[in-house]
Design an enzyme around this catalytic site. Structure first.
Site, short mmCIF file in Angstrom:
data_model
loop_
_atom_site.label_atom_id
_atom_site.label_comp_id
_atom_site.label_asym_id
_atom_site.label_seq_id
_atom_site.Cartn_x
_atom_site.Cartn_y
_atom_site.Cartn_z
N GLU A 174 -38.98 41.47 11.06
CA GLU A 174 -40.21 41.47 12.36
C GLU A 174 -40.00 39.99 12.66
O GLU A 174 -40.04 39.66 14.10
CB GLU A 174 -41.65 41.48 11.74
CG GLU A 174 -41.82 43.34 11.53
CD GLU A 174 -43.30 43.46 11.23
OE1 GLU A 174 -44.16 43.21 12.23
OE2 GLU A 174 -43.70 43.83 9.95
N SER A 219 -50.45 39.73 8.48
CA SER A 219 -49.76 38.69 7.83
C SER A 219 -49.25 37.80 9.08
O SER A 219 -49.68 37.90 10.55
CB SER A 219 -48.53 39.43 7.34
OG SER A 219 -47.85 40.17 8.46
#
Length: 549
Positions: A174, A219
């Site tokens: 990501e 996160s």
């Protein structure tokens, strides 16, 4: 003089006519090439970001004209907006009912097909990339959902669905995809003849890239480029190549990239509430004074074990920031980070010896929302202003904030944002300064939502990375396009040469009024007319040939 004037007018008319022919040729040649590029070379791709709360569809298109350049990927636009749609709930909720997973995505596939020409659909790749939500469910449920998508999705859409394009990606990727998307949007992958990044050679023609921090709910990810000559070695160093040729180093990058699970703002709130609960047990109470909420705001918290307590806001942001800083101390630390000279993020993750204060960094997601939606300070980062505005906001009574909200003084913030703003502004600043050691005064950090007018999504970076070999498929057609350019350009030289000769001829005629230009007055002194002059030339030539014989 009458004939000479007529000739001049004729010459000027001819020059204008010739100029028009050249212009028409130029437009036609340019239009022909554009038609080839637009109609024959345009391709499409679809990507679904399957997050924890929902799945978002993105549709991209691109033109590939060279195997030595990155493909120019752009979102498909409809009604002046990128084609995008989000459906809820998240894909992970189908872990207990995997047979419904493919049907859940049907609306997204149908929308994508509406914006892709029918003849292009069989060649349009579909990527389904799942993130944090799917990573958290049991392995057997993950596999059941993925199997259903790989089996049933090809029956729903005529687009290209490959097994390897449906998977769960790591948090690190990501970060990589986001880094690619940011730098692509900023034009950092364009060729330059003035390399300004250390550790690269002039032949690489490389621009300095930017770093990024993406703060989510669960996160946070960070990614930035390392110089080729940097000897830092870690599992968090990734070498990626965005070019279509493995032997070409122009688009090869060395990145430090990692994800910090548990350091998103929502996970930060959970950690903070656990510390409050621990304090209450020592006090044998059920209500605790909370510096990280506006004055007099009350919130009932239910812990995972069912226990409940009440947070009562006191609105002391400075104290809140100090308490939040304590949450960043690692529970465990590696042997490397225990060394005094070692540099580590959050005191636990070894990091390269590159001060992030000197790196141009972009903050996304919560870095934008938590500085912009309530405080109005999105953009170039200023720690002093954020602290001042946060202190002012949190020091207000909750009833005052509610009244201001009803007057639309916080148009970009919902009630949940208003309640959590104090903590979130403390969390994002602490992560930046205490977690990543970015200096509060001297830094190059800025929070952003859009770049060049477009919302930057990691999906764009994923499409760029996974379609990087695409130019090699169309290398023959690309060669034809290049030859079309070359052929059209090669005809310009003779056209301009002929035009120059013609103009020179007209100028000589206008200045000299020579006999060759058929000026009767210049032939007058010789006592001959135009027809007599022609006959004289013919007769002289005949005499000449007789003499030779």
């Amino acid at each position: 003089m009458r004939v000479s004037r007529r000739f001049t007018i004729l010459a000027i008319t001819a020059m204008i006519f010739l100029s028009l022919i050249i212009c028409i040729y130029a437009v036609a040649a340019h239009t022909t090439v554009n038609v080839i590029l637009q109609e024959q070379e345009r391709s499409y791709g679809v990507i679904c970001d399957a997050g924890s709360t929902g799945t978002r569809l993105f549709v991209y298109n691109w033109v590939s004209t060279s195997d030595s350049e990155l493909i120019q990927i752009e979102p498909v636009i409809y009604d002046n907006k990128p084609v995008m749609k989000k459906i809820s709930p998240g894909l992970s909720t189908f872990g207990t009912k995997p047979d419904e997973a493919a049907e859940y995505l049907r609306p997204l596939m149908e929308l994508a097909e509406l914006h892709i020409p029918e003849d292009k659909r069989p060649y349009t790749p579909v990527f389904i990339f799942a993130t944090a939500g799917m990573r958290l469910i049991p392995d057997e449920q993950k596999e059941a959902v993925l199997t259903n998508l790989r089996t049933e999705l090809p029956k729903i859409t005529s687009m290209q669905v490959l097994k390897e394009h449906i998977r769960i990606i790591e948090g690190k990727w990501e970060g990589i995809y986001s880094w690619i998307a940011v730098n692509y949007a900023l034009g950092k992958f364009n060729r330059t003849f003035t390399p300004d990044f250390p550790g690269t050679s002039p032949g690489q023609q490389r621009s300095k890239t930017v770093g990024m921090i993406d703060m989510g709910g669960a996160s946070a990810q960070i990614a930035f480029e390392l110089p080729d000559n940097d000897d830092f070695n870690s599992i968090n160093v990734e070498n990626i190549n965005l070019g279509c040729r493995e032997d070409d180093s122009l688009f090869r990058y060395k990145l430090f990239v990692t994800t910090f699970l548990g350091y998103g703002v929502n996970e930060g709130i959970r950690k903070y509430e656990k510390t409050l609960m621990a304090k209450l047990k020592d006090l044998n109470g059920t209500v605790i004074q909370d510096d990280c909420m506006p004055l007099n705001l009350h919130k009932t918290v239910t812990m995972e074990n069912g226990e409940k307590f009440v947070r009562r806001g006191t609105g002391n942001w400075d104290t809140c920031a100090a308490e939040v800083k304590k949450l960043l101390n690692p529970e465990t630390s590696s042997e490397v980070c225990k060394a005094e000279a070692a540099k580590c993020y959050f005191g636990a993750v070894p990091a390269p010896n590159i001060p992030l204060s000197n790196v141009e960094m972009y903050g996304f997601s919560e870095y934008w929302y938590s500085t912009h939606d309530v405080l109005g300070l999105g953009g170039q980062y200023n720690a002093e202003n954020i602290a001042k505005k946060s202190e002012q906001y949190c020091g207000q009574r909750w009833s005052t904030i509610q009244a201001a909200s009803k007057k639309n003084l916080y148009p970009r913030a919902d009630e949940e944002r208003l309640k959590t703003q104090c903590f979130k502004s403390a969390w994002i600043t602490s992560v930046l300064h205490d977690g990543f050691s970015v200096d509060k005064t001297h830094n190059k950090f800025q929070s952003v939502s859009t770049i060049a007018g477009q919302e930057v999504q990691w999906a764009l970076g994923a499409m760029i990375y996974h379609m990087r070999f695409f130019p090699l498929r169309d290398s023959t057609r690309n060669l034809i396009v290049k030859e079309t350019h070359s052929a059209s350009e090669s005809l310009w030289a003779p056209l301009f040469f002929l035009s120059a000769v013609f103009c020179l001829f007209v100028l000589v005629c206008a200045k000299e009024h020579s006999l060759l230009c058929f000026d009767d007055k210049r032939r007058g002194p010789f006592g001959i007319t135009r027809s007599q002059y022609s006959y004289k030339i013919l007769k002289d030539n005949t005499t000449f040939y007789k003499d030779i014989a």
